[in-house]
Design a protein around this motif. Structure first.
Motif, PDB file in Angstrom:
ATOM      1  N   ASN A 102      -6.548   2.643  -3.437  1.00  0.00           N
ATOM      2  CA  ASN A 102      -7.313   3.781  -2.921  1.00  0.00           C
ATOM      3  C   ASN A 102      -8.398   3.302  -1.965  1.00  0.00           C
ATOM      4  N   ASP A 104      -9.916   1.442   1.348  1.00  0.00           N
ATOM      5  CA  ASP A 104      -9.456   1.609   2.713  1.00  0.00           C
ATOM      6  C   ASP A 104      -9.160   0.244   3.313  1.00  0.00           C
ATOM      7  N   ARG A 112       1.223   0.795  -0.886  1.00  0.00           N
ATOM      8  CA  ARG A 112       1.388   1.904  -1.834  1.00  0.00           C
ATOM      9  C   ARG A 112       2.858   2.159  -2.127  1.00  0.00           C
ATOM     10  N   GLN A 183      -7.346  10.757  -5.038  1.00  0.00           N
ATOM     11  CA  GLN A 183      -7.362  11.429  -3.739  1.00  0.00           C
ATOM     12  C   GLN A 183      -7.899  12.838  -3.842  1.00  0.00           C
ATOM     13  N   ARG A 187     -14.604  13.836  -1.342  1.00  0.00           N
ATOM     14  CA  ARG A 187     -15.362  12.717  -0.796  1.00  0.00           C
ATOM     15  C   ARG A 187     -16.871  12.998  -0.801  1.00  0.00           C
TER      16      ARG A 187
ATOM     17  N   PRO C 191      -1.858  16.318  -3.185  1.00  0.00           N
ATOM     18  CA  PRO C 191      -1.683  14.978  -3.775  1.00  0.00           C
ATOM     19  C   PRO C 191      -0.931  15.048  -5.100  1.00  0.00           C
ATOM     20  N   GLN C 260       3.647   9.258   2.015  1.00  0.00           N
ATOM     21  CA  GLN C 260       2.283   8.740   2.060  1.00  0.00           C
ATOM     22  C   GLN C 260       1.697   8.877   3.454  1.00  0.00           C
ATOM     23  N   VAL C 264       0.219  12.946   2.897  1.00  0.00           N
ATOM     24  CA  VAL C 264      -0.978  12.895   2.070  1.00  0.00           C
ATOM     25  C   VAL C 264      -2.246  12.701   2.893  1.00  0.00           C
ATOM     26  N   SER C 265      -2.224  11.699   3.768  1.00  0.00           N
ATOM     27  CA  SER C 265      -3.449  11.404   4.482  1.00  0.00           C
ATOM     28  C   SER C 265      -3.903  12.624   5.275  1.00  0.00           C
ATOM     29  N   THR C 268      -4.950  15.650   2.709  1.00  0.00           N
ATOM     30  CA  THR C 268      -6.140  15.531   1.861  1.00  0.00           C
ATOM     31  C   THR C 268      -7.374  15.684   2.717  1.00  0.00           C
TER      32      THR C 268
END
Lengths: 293, 417, 274
Positions: A102, A104, A112, A183, A187, C191, C260, C264-265, C268
């Motif tokens: 998770n 960066d 992953r 996720q 944030r 997710p 992925q 997801v990126s 999210t």
């Protein structure tokens, strides 16, 4: 609770909620409820694996026989060690890999994907590979460690070996679920913690762990349930041996039914195992799932 | 829109009848683990072609089931109302299936078969309460299979006694580095691990039971197993392997001797043709020379739909020309006493030896302890659980077998007989 | 996006961890290409005289393509069938506290508690009666029944994390329940949806028990049954089996990497703003 205060009147709530849950319940019910009821029925008889005439009623004698059999209690104990060993191990490695992936860093998407390999690899072949890696004579494990250990042939080692192999096969399931959980943590919470000057550890304890809570409790529950009846890895690797060292309850059930042809007796073991899982589940859900359930 | 498409796709998938459809009137369901094997598979397929050409309107549906799952699959088919018409079964399944009344008695059919009297003696495994429930398909003895090249390098002759075998194994190890004698010590597969134990127990004049009385700690049984253990202790056998791996090692010339059936030689012929001429077959070098006999039977389940047709099909395979073809193509013994042609004997000199062993020393039918035929699986497991502690280095043969004996006696007392 | 300092260090650690965990996979791959005998007391870590013979052999000798198509149908079908069912049920469990729901919620877990060996015969009977026996569709239904509990409960966790005020706001804006779930809530639990669809896909991709008991025709074999056929009565085709296993591991991994990267990126990011 605010949950009761939905925008719909009560009867409509009932209808909507039922309409949403029933399709899933029907599929599961159709496939599983009938077998469970059949099994309960059979456990009260002396049915052989295949009967051409109706089996005769045996009352609770199958249960009485198993409950007074030390092999059963030993097997239950082995099953519990295996289940909790695998659950704790899978969760720990899953959490570690999920936290790591998770972060960066470049190439994250590829790693992953790769971390899922143990899970995605066909089980039959994966277990045979392990079996060969752990071979006493020609295995790479003994060769690399310079050891002479009978990983699957020594009754003192075998249970640990099958536990480790199962953890290896299963931890990516935990990784995936926990990664998704991470996720879903907004944030902003981390940013706020940063502003408050929280350390990495404090962030982990006060933001990450609480944020994982909704998936955590379910994940652990499912790991327990899946492992408790998981037979394939043990059956392929040790067959329940050596000398019963890895004879978990599902192995007894399988042998009774398909090797010794005593379906009534096998059903009783299966229902007893189901009973133990049910107890574990109820206790667990009381403690961990209550506020959400 | 997307959802609609998804739903349509789903319904199409779930409902799509993907399977074998056929217009033939009668379909003979014939599952087997052998359909995919080189040699055996062709033999069966050619028989089906012949049968179908003689019986228009009847179609044989072959279903390949991998060997490891065959027993389980057949049992589930029978239990769930999908019994096949013709089912080959492993020898060790026969006693149980017969006693549970799952097989059709074949006496009336056999009465008209002229080949009946020619069936091998192992046919008696298919008899229970005066009725016959199967027809032997193949039955071959386990004998000493050796690599002449390795024995020559070690300067030893083909052993005929246990002591000679031990000496030969030691010398092979010294001279070539290969293992002298390979036997299964991986206990995850109970039957695989049981066969060598049986081989040596019976080979020394013992067994794990006699007439339904457990004899696991009989001195002769223990003596046989202790002798076997000497190969293990001296590092003359690879530890923790099963049959398929041992055969693979034999093919790679890393093992000099096996006690195994002729299928191991067939495998050499296929996988290492150059080695084939150096491979021999002899009686097991134990005192009694007992040769454990393994094989398979044709059976017709009692719930089969087309019993007449199934029997007609198995009769095709029992015609003399098909029987000799099995022997000549597969180099294994078919269900009947087949003549070895001079040509065959010349090309494959070991075959005469095998047929001789099969005739003189057949033993251990059904891999079961005498008197416990119906419970062979349970006895095998008790014995193998005991020996697992020996192979694991946790106990002695004698202590383990005393323990097994105790368990067997206790267990036998609970049987409803 | 600003990369935190030390991201290369993290990369190194992650690579080491992931590769160490994957040693058995590497070993399987080595076994499929090496020319070294498997009966070597000190096997070398790198393949010797690597060749792709085993891959060639299996492509010629076995109907790999058919196994692949069948397995893909079963896995995709399982995902497609189980996702809507799981999402609906999870939403219901999360939002509506009716008696029916609390009972069903636990009963769903109960379906996971019986040993597979006891399920075999009743499910076989059931499927024969309903015409699902020896059909890929039957495998889809069976697999769905066994992926649902996990999927439902995990998704419920994700739904729980979304404030109820959001659905209320949507309803006040005039959305139907369906619209509200599909347009407002779904993007937020993506997710979770990805995680459970991967779970369902992999479970169905590798499922062996139903595949071997509920299917008879060779034309309906999936990969797990195919793989087991490399072990014959007396022999085993070791390197071929390893090669086939390697081939069949690629699709789920590629699929996951793809999801992925592309899903997801991007989504999210959206969820955070929402």
């Amino acid at each position: 609770m605010s949950r009761m205060r939905t925008a719909l009147p009560n009867t409509a709530v009932n209808r909507v909620s039922a309409a949403l849950i029933l399709p899933a319940a029907i599929v599961m019910g159709a496939v599983v409820i009938y077998p469970i009821l059949t099994t309960i029925g059979l456990s009260l008889t002396d049915a052989p694996l295949i009967s051409l005439s109706p089996p005769s009623f045996a009352g609770l004698s199958n249960y009485a026989e198993w409950l007074s059999n030390p092999d059963f209690w030993r097997s239950l104990w082995i099953t519990l060690i295996y289940t909790f060993g695998v659950t704790i191990g899978s969760y720990a490695i899953g959490l570690f890999t999920a936290l790591l992936l998770n972060l960066d860093f470049p190439g994250r998407a590829i790693l992953r994907g790769l971390v899922l390999l143990p899970w995605a690899i066909p089980e039959v072949a994966a277990v045979m590979t392990w079996n060969w890696m752990l071979d006493y004579q020609f295995g790479i494990v003994n060769s690399l460690l310079g050891s002479q250990v009978g990983w699957v042939t020594d009754s003192a080692m075998a249970l640990w070996t099958v536990t480790i192999v199962t953890i290896w096969k299963q931890f990516p399931l935990a990784t995936v679920v926990l990664l998704a959980g991470l996720q879903a943590i907004p944030r902003e919470l981390y940013e706020a913690a940063n502003v408050d000057g929280a350390s990495r550890l404090q962030q982990f304890v006060h933001v990450t762990l609480p944020g994982l809570k909704p998936v955590n409790s379910v994940l652990v529950m499912m790991l327990i349930l899946y492992t408790f009846k998981r037979i394939s890895i043990i059956y392929l690797l040790t067959g329940g041996g050596p000398a019963k060292a890895t004879e978990i309850l599902p192995v007894i059930t399988y042998l009774e039914a398909f090797k010794y042809f005593r379906l009534g007796s096998a059903s009783a073991v299966g229902i007893l195992a189901l009973g133990f899982t049910l107890v574990i589940t109820l206790v667990y859900s009381r403690v961990f799932l209550r506020e959400e359930a | 829109m997307k959802r609609m498409m998804m739903a349509t796709l789903l319904i199409a998938l779930v409902m799509a009848p993907i399977g074998v459809a056929s217009g033939a009137n009668k379909q003979i369901q014939f599952p087997s683990w052998m359909w995919g094997e080189a040699g055996t598979g062709d033999w069966f397929k050619d028989g089906v072609a012949l049968y179908e050409s003689q019986n228009p309107g009847v179609k044989v549906v072959p279903a390949l089931v991998p060997a490891g799952q065959y027993e389980e699959k057949l049992l589930i088919d029978m239990a769930g109302g999908g019994a096949p018409d013709l089912a080959p079964v492993f020898t060790n399944m026969m006693p149980k299936l017969m006693r549970m009344g799952l097989l059709e008695p074949l006496d009336d059919y056999l009465a008209k078969a002229d080949w009946k009297s020619n069936l091998l003696p192992v046919q008696k495994v298919a008899q229970y309460n005066g009725k016959t429930y199967g027809v032997v398909l193949t039955a071959s003895p386990n004998g000493l299979i050796y690599n002449k090249k390795l024995l020559d390098k070690a300067g030893v002759a083909v052993p005929t006694t246990p002591e000679e075998m031990l000496v030969a194994a030691r010398k092979v190890k010294q001279a070539t580095g290969a293992f002298g004698y390979g036997f299964a010590t991986r206990t995850a597969d109970v039957l695989e691990a049981y066969i060598p134990l049986m081989q040596w127990a019976i080979g020394f004049g013992g067994d794990f039971s006699k007439d339904g009385v457990p004899t696991a700690n009989n001195p002769k049984t223990i003596e046989g197993l202790e002798f076997l253990k000497r190969f293990f202790d001296e590092g003359l056998t690879p530890k923790g392997l099963d049959g398929p791996m041992l055969r693979k090692m034999f093919v790679e010339e890393k093992i000099a001797m096996l006690i195994d059936g002729p299928w191991a030689i067939t495998y050499v012929k296929e996988a290492a043709p150059d080695l084939y001429e150096y491979v021999g077959f002899a009686a097991p070098p134990t005192p009694t020379h007992a040769a454990i006999t393994g094989g398979a039977f044709y059976t017709i389940p009692v719930r089969a739909k087309h019993k007449q047709e199934a029997f007609a099909l198995l009769s095709v395979y029992n015609q003399p020309e098909w029987q000799s073809r099995w022997l000549e193509d597969l180099l294994q013994i078919p269900g009947q006493n087949a003549e070895i042609s001079p040509k065959l004997a010349k090309e494959h000199p070991w075959i005469e030896g095998m047929v001789d062993v099969a005739a003189k020393y057949p033993a251990g039918f059904g891999y079961s302890a005498p008197g416990f035929e119906e419970y062979a699986g349970e006895v095998q497991r008790m014995v193998v659980d005991g020996i697992a502690s020996v192979w694991g280095g946790r106990t002695t043969v004698e202590a383990a077998m005393n323990d097994v004996q105790q368990k067997m006696v206790k267990w036998a007392a609970t049987l409803k007989r | 996006m600003r990369r935190p300092k030390g991201s290369i260090a993290v990369l190194v650690v992650a690579v080491i961890v992931v590769f160490a965990l994957n040693f058995p996979v590497y070993w399987m791959f080595v076994q499929s290409i090496t020319a070294e005998s498997m009966f070597t007391e000190r096997p070398s870590l790198l393949p010797k005289d690597p060749s792709l013979n085993a891959f060639k052999r299996i492509c010629e000798a076995k109907p790999i393509g058919q196994w692949f198509v069948n397995t893909l149908i079963v896995a995709v079908g399982t995902v497609a069938l189980s996702m809507p069912l799981a999402a609906g049920a999870a939403f219901s469990l999360s939002r509506y506290k009716t008696t029916l729901n609390s009972v069903t919620g636990l009963a769903i877990l109960g379906t996971q508690m019986l040993s597979a060996s006891l399920l075999a015969i009743p499910i076989y009977v059931l499927f024969r009666r309903t015409g699902l026996h020896d059909k890929l569709g039957g495998l889809i239904v069976a697999n769905t029944a066994f992926t649902l509990p996990m999927s439902i409960w995990v998704l419920k966790g994700f739904f729980d994390a979304i404030p109820k005020e959001l659905d209320e706001a949507a309803m006040i804006d005039g959305c139907t329940v369906g619209q509200m779930i599909w347009q407002v809530i779904m993007p937020l639990v993506l997710p979770g949806m990805v995680a459970v669809s991967i779970f369902a896909f992999i479970l169905a991709w590798d499922e062996f028990f139903f595949a071997r008991t509920l299917v008879s025709s060779q034309g309906n074999w999936v990969l797990s049954v195919g793989l087991s056929s490399f072990r014959e009565e007396f022999t085993i085709n070791w390197s071929d089996m390893m090669a086939a296993a390697v081939l069949f591991t690629i699709p789920p991994i590629v699929l996951f990497m793809f999801i992925q990267k592309h899903l997801v990126s991007g989504l999210t990011g959206g969820a955070v703003k929402g």
